[in-house]
Design a protein around this motif. Structure first.
Motif, PDB file in Angstrom:
ATOM      1  N   SER A 103      20.800-106.063 -36.140  1.00  0.00           N
ATOM      2  CA  SER A 103      20.689-106.675 -37.470  1.00  0.00           C
ATOM      3  C   SER A 103      21.173-108.117 -37.453  1.00  0.00           C
ATOM      4  CB  SER A 103      21.465-105.860 -38.496  1.00  0.00           C
ATOM      5  OG  SER A 103      22.783-105.667 -38.063  1.00  0.00           O
TER       6      SER A 103
ATOM      7  N   GLY B 114      16.144-104.269 -42.351  1.00  0.00           N
ATOM      8  CA  GLY B 114      16.974-105.426 -42.005  1.00  0.00           C
ATOM      9  C   GLY B 114      17.244-105.531 -40.511  1.00  0.00           C
ATOM     10  N   GLN B 115      16.327-105.000 -39.728  1.00  0.00           N
ATOM     11  CA  GLN B 115      16.536-104.998 -38.273  1.00  0.00           C
ATOM     12  C   GLN B 115      15.347-105.589 -37.526  1.00  0.00           C
ATOM     13  OE1 GLN B 115      17.516-100.836 -37.397  1.00  0.00           O
ATOM     14  NE2 GLN B 115      19.658-101.448 -37.287  1.00  0.00           N
TER      15      GLN B 115
ATOM     16  N   LYS C  37      21.492-113.768 -38.888  1.00  0.00           N
ATOM     17  CA  LYS C  37      21.173-112.442 -39.447  1.00  0.00           C
ATOM     18  C   LYS C  37      19.666-112.193 -39.438  1.00  0.00           C
ATOM     19  CE  LYS C  37      25.458-111.653 -41.202  1.00  0.00           C
ATOM     20  NZ  LYS C  37      26.098-112.632 -40.284  1.00  0.00           N
TER      21      LYS C  37
END
Ligand SMILES: [Cu+2]
Length: 189
Positions: A106, A96-97, A89
């Protein structure tokens, strides 16, 4: 004709003035902080003359503290390596990318990951997919991520994909500062 044109133009000026006065005005100019760009290169052991020892260059570096930083990692890592969740992740970045060759993602499928750039203390994780094998010159993978740096301190970064030597792949470069682990200092001095 002349007078009609004059009146029309006058009405137009009044209308423009009214619409401009109704536009919301910002109370104060927003402070735009410059974004700092940092560039890292991830080389294979083959490239540095130390087979089995991939290396991030530089591996020990300083970033401005309490700042928005855009990190660009150009990676030549051409083999996927054993890694487990949650290091697939993207964590700790804006939205969050991260961008992988220009595409926002992501996460990266575990089996495609060659390396990670991870700072556990900051909950930052950037999975780096392996270079695609094909004929012709090697095209590196470019990972770009934006995050906000802490106000001070020095943190250890670590790659969590077992790209080193030994049975587990966790020896050699994985545990040697300056290769697949290193120190990031956050400072404005
Ligand atoms: Cu690695």
């Amino acid at each position: 004709m002349k007078s009609i044109f004059g009146i029309t133009a006058g009405v137009l000026v009044v209308l423009l003035a009214v619409s401009c006065s109704q536009a919301p005005k910002p109370k104060s100019q927003p402070v735009v902080k410059p974004v700092y760009h940092a560039y890292l290169t991830l080389l294979t052991g083959q490239m540095t003359g130390k087979p089995g020892w991939p290396q991030l260059q530089p591996a020990d570096f300083t970033l401005p503290a309490d700042s928005d930083v855009v990190l660009t990692i150009t990676s030549y890592g051409d083999d996927s390596a054993m890694v487990s969740a949650p290091y697939d992740k993207v964590m700790g970045t804006k939205d969050g990318q991260e961008l992988v060759n220009g595409q926002a993602v992501s996460s990266v499928p575990l089996k495609q990951i060659a390396h990670t750039f991870s700072i556990d203390a900051l909950k930052l994780n950037l999975p780096i997919p392996a270079v695609q094998h094909h004929k012709g010159p090697v095209v590196p993978v470019v990972v770009v991520a934006e995050f906000h740096t802490p106000v001070s301190g020095t943190q250890t970064w670590q790659c969590y994909a077992a790209c080193g030597t030994g049975k587990s792949g966790w020896e050699g470069s994985m545990v040697t500062d300056g290769f697949m682990t290193g120190k990031v200092t956050f400072s404005n001095r």
